[in-house]
Scaffold this motif. Structure first.
Motif, PDB file in Angstrom:
ATOM      1  N   LEU A 127     148.053  42.021  41.808  1.00 23.36           N
ATOM      2  CA  LEU A 127     147.357  42.491  40.610  1.00 23.36           C
ATOM      3  C   LEU A 127     148.393  42.699  39.511  1.00 23.36           C
ATOM      4  CD1 LEU A 127     145.177  45.162  42.446  1.00 23.36           C
ATOM      5  CD2 LEU A 127     144.375  42.939  41.648  1.00 23.36           C
ATOM      6  N   ARG A 128     148.581  41.677  38.692  1.00 23.74           N
ATOM      7  CA  ARG A 128     149.538  41.738  37.587  1.00 23.74           C
ATOM      8  C   ARG A 128     148.843  41.416  36.280  1.00 23.74           C
ATOM      9  NH1 ARG A 128     153.159  38.782  41.177  1.00 23.74           N
ATOM     10  NH2 ARG A 128     154.853  40.129  41.902  1.00 23.74           N
ATOM     11  N   GLY A 129     149.385  41.928  35.184  1.00 24.41           N
ATOM     12  CA  GLY A 129     148.819  41.647  33.885  1.00 24.41           C
ATOM     13  C   GLY A 129     148.597  42.928  33.106  1.00 24.41           C
ATOM     14  N   PRO A 130     148.380  42.820  31.815  1.00 26.09           N
ATOM     15  CA  PRO A 130     148.243  44.021  30.967  1.00 26.09           C
ATOM     16  C   PRO A 130     147.169  44.992  31.433  1.00 26.09           C
ATOM     17  CG  PRO A 130     148.405  42.032  29.639  1.00 26.09           C
ATOM     18  CD  PRO A 130     148.274  41.578  31.050  1.00 26.09           C
ATOM     19  N   LEU A 131     146.059  44.475  31.979  1.00 29.04           N
ATOM     20  CA  LEU A 131     144.960  45.354  32.371  1.00 29.04           C
ATOM     21  C   LEU A 131     145.171  45.977  33.745  1.00 29.04           C
ATOM     22  CD1 LEU A 131     142.003  43.179  31.029  1.00 29.04           C
ATOM     23  CD2 LEU A 131     142.974  45.236  30.001  1.00 29.04           C
ATOM     24  N   PHE A 132     146.065  45.386  34.562  1.00 34.86           N
ATOM     25  CA  PHE A 132     146.375  45.937  35.877  1.00 34.86           C
ATOM     26  C   PHE A 132     147.632  46.805  35.851  1.00 34.86           C
ATOM     27  CE2 PHE A 132     144.044  42.075  37.548  1.00 34.86           C
ATOM     28  CZ  PHE A 132     142.987  42.784  38.073  1.00 34.86           C
ATOM     29  N   ASP A 133     148.566  46.479  34.963  1.00 35.04           N
ATOM     30  CA  ASP A 133     149.882  47.130  34.985  1.00 35.04           C
ATOM     31  C   ASP A 133     149.818  48.643  34.812  1.00 35.04           C
ATOM     32  OD1 ASP A 133     151.054  44.718  35.398  1.00 35.04           O
ATOM     33  OD2 ASP A 133     151.749  44.425  33.332  1.00 35.04           O
ATOM     34  N   ASP A 134     148.798  49.141  34.139  1.00 30.77           N
ATOM     35  CA  ASP A 134     148.698  50.583  33.892  1.00 30.77           C
ATOM     36  C   ASP A 134     148.723  51.393  35.179  1.00 30.77           C
ATOM     37  OD1 ASP A 134     148.592  50.146  31.204  1.00 30.77           O
ATOM     38  OD2 ASP A 134     146.422  50.337  31.028  1.00 30.77           O
ATOM     39  N   TRP A 135     148.173  50.822  36.260  1.00 31.27           N
ATOM     40  CA  TRP A 135     148.125  51.586  37.505  1.00 31.27           C
ATOM     41  C   TRP A 135     148.816  50.897  38.683  1.00 31.27           C
ATOM     42  CZ3 TRP A 135     145.351  49.441  41.630  1.00 31.27           C
ATOM     43  CH2 TRP A 135     144.485  48.382  41.313  1.00 31.27           C
ATOM     44  N   THR A 136     149.305  49.657  38.514  1.00 40.05           N
ATOM     45  CA  THR A 136     149.996  48.985  39.623  1.00 40.05           C
ATOM     46  C   THR A 136     151.498  48.869  39.419  1.00 40.05           C
ATOM     47  OG1 THR A 136     149.652  46.771  38.654  1.00 40.05           O
ATOM     48  CG2 THR A 136     147.956  47.604  40.175  1.00 40.05           C
ATOM     49  N   ALA A 137     151.971  48.967  38.175  1.00 38.56           N
ATOM     50  CA  ALA A 137     153.401  48.771  37.906  1.00 38.56           C
ATOM     51  C   ALA A 137     154.262  49.821  38.591  1.00 38.56           C
ATOM     52  CB  ALA A 137     153.652  48.780  36.397  1.00 38.56           C
TER      53      ALA A 137
END
Length: 372
Positions: A127-137
């Motif tokens: 799960l990568r990308g601007p919409l996923f990064d908020d909680w997966t980074a």
């Protein structure tokens, strides 16, 4: 005479009262006027079976539920309402239902199968990308970013008995240490689960294990257990003891004085043999080798659910929405397994799923699926 649709037959294995009680316990439908948790569950299961590619296609398919809404207790849902539900409906009732179905698989295994085998492994959901990064980074690793699905797969039924979803940085062994252990079960896993003390816990609780031994393992040879037979891939079968008194972090090695078997297996096309370790002194060396070879069936399971139940593309981007989609995919797999067995269809689960997807709203007996 009224007959249920194929979709209703598929959903019939779900105890609705249990799901309703779980929804009430978690207050998942509090203040909800449209798209209840049950409506969302039916819609997502339908989407997995029909391989809906997007939220729009999922909402479009939900329109076909309208004529059957009285019996399904689910009908058409607008795309915006569906998006809102994915982000706000608590995923825990889905988790509870999944775990209930998993326990049913485990009971069925004990009822039908003598030697119980569980293949343990995990798969990453990227799960990568601007919409996923908020909680997966924050929990990404050098290799992946997203979530990890830990599974214990029943070898006989090729259905999961244990599932847990964690952040990507949770080590496989860390999850295994919390996994419930069943006496009489044989657990098969790879070198990622190397921990002598955990292996000792498995044995202390009446379970068996088969795994690979690391090259640098400090072991002491006691004696030969059985001789290699002609035309066998087994090179040696020996009884050994671990010689390392302390493990990483200066922990004492609980397995220090307990003998185990070391089975060395020749691998076709590989220069180095496969070195296995097990506490099973009943099976033959060939059976031990075959069990570890069967471990690859869990990789095929991961590939199946990702390809055929749409776990590569997600309908929404929040953690709650992703967990809802993963749990509903696993629920769909378990329901398809049960329906496949009840129907008497002799083809593969994939063939069965394809046939079901095209006749979800037809009203006929499940056994007729095989004739289509």
């Amino acid at each position: 005479m009224f007959t249920s649709t194929r979709l209703a037959h598929l959903l019939s294995a779900i105890p609705r009262q249990f799901f309703r009680q779980s929804t009430e316990r978690h207050q998942a439908d509090r203040y909800v006027k449209r798209c209840t948790s049950w409506q969302l569950l039916v819609t997502l299961i339908s989407g997995h079976v029909t391989q809906a590619l997007s939220l729009r296609s999922l909402a479009t398919f939900s329109e076909t539920l309208g004529p059957h809404s009285y019996h399904l207790k689910a009908g058409s849902v607008a795309r915006s309402t569906l998006s809102d539900a994915l982000n706000k409906r608590d995923y825990r009732p889905f988790q509870d239902l999944c775990e209930l179905l998993l326990r049913g698989i485990s009971r069925q295994q004990r009822k039908e199968v003598g030697a119980m085998v569980s293949l343990i492994d995990s798969t990453s959901i990227t799960l990568r990308g601007p919409l996923f990064d908020d909680w997966t980074a924050a929990t990404k690793t050098r290799i992946t970013q997203g979530l990890k699905v830990h599974v214990g797969l029943d070898l006989a039924q090729l259905a999961p008995m244990y599932v847990n979803i964690t952040p990507a940085n949770v080590n496989d062994l860390s999850d295994a240490l919390k996994m419930p252990i069943q006496a009489g079960m044989t657990y098969v896993f790879d070198k990622g689960y190397c921990d002598y003390n955990w292996w000792y816990q498995l044995q202390a609780k009446g379970a068996l294990f088969v795994t690979r031994l690391k090259k640098n393992a400090n072991i002491k040879l006691l004696h030969e257990y059985s001789s290699a037979t002609e035309h066998s891939s087994v090179m040696t079968d020996e009884v050994v003891q671990f010689g390392k008194k302390r493990l990483a972090g200066k922990r004492l090695n609980d397995y220090l004085e307990t003998p185990v078997r070391r089975v060395v297996v020749e691998r076709e096309g590989h220069a180095t043999p496969l070195i296995l370790v097990t506490n099973d002194f009943t099976r033959t060396a060939e059976e031990i080798a075959a069990l570890y070879k069967d471990r690859w069936k869990i990789e095929l399971f991961f590939k199946w659910i990702k390809q055929h139940l749409k776990l590569k593309r997600f309908y929404a981007f929040s953690e709650n929405a992703v967990r809802l989609q993963i749990y509903s995919a696993l629920i769909s797999y378990l329901l398809l397994q049960l329906f496949h067995r009840r129907s008497g269809f002799t083809g593969s689960l994939f063939e069965f799923t394809v046939r079901i997807a095209h006749v979800l709203h037809e009203r006929s007996a499940p056994s007729e699926v095989a004739d289509r």
